[in-house]
Design an enzyme around this catalytic site. Sequence first.
Site: not given
Length: 181
Positions: A13, A88, A127, A129, A140
């Site tokens: 996104k 969300r 990634r 993070r 998540r």
Amino acid sequence: MRIVLVGAPGSGKGTQGDKLVAHYGIPKISTGDLLRAAVAAGTPLGKKAKAAMDAGQLVADDIVVGMVQERLAQPDTGNGFILDGFPRSLAQAETLDRMLAGLKQPLDKVVHLDVDNEEIVKRMLARGRADDNEATIRNRLEVYAAQTRPLLDYYGKQKKLATVKGVGGLEDIFRRIVTAL
Ligand code: ADP
């Protein structure tokens, strides 16, 4: 053009949202980015949000909704906007619809970036993070399945949903999105 991007964490996104910013010349509003900025700045709001973010849970609605409301009041959203990471949950989607009805600026389209879980986990681990560790990722994904996926039905019923395959080259995915819009 008023657009919402929906998709699992790591579905792209943010990346595709940035490409849409360049293409349509409208701003992107990312609740994840706004929250991370608040955490980094150490604001009271950031302090409240941090624990939920670290655990991979949703930050309280009043915090997130307030942030979006403030951002939508800025004049640069007059020609449209791209929402990334908000709404969300069904409650957030209903709040957003009410907010935008009040502004006489209803959503035009909701783009669902469709990526399967295996690919998602692979991408997020790559990634790296701060909140991209395995336990948080699992949380998540569960939060996404339980709280966010119902939005697909919600916007489907409003005839605003476009599902786009979020796997392949970045440019190919982008072209699919622009075609859907
Ligand atoms: P990702 O799409 O990879 O999950 P985001 O940057 O969108 O990353 O979100 C990071 C974290 O910020 C989420 O796990 C959640 O804790 C919080 N967050 C972001 N957007 C919202 C929202 N709309 N409502 C509640 N919490 C949110």
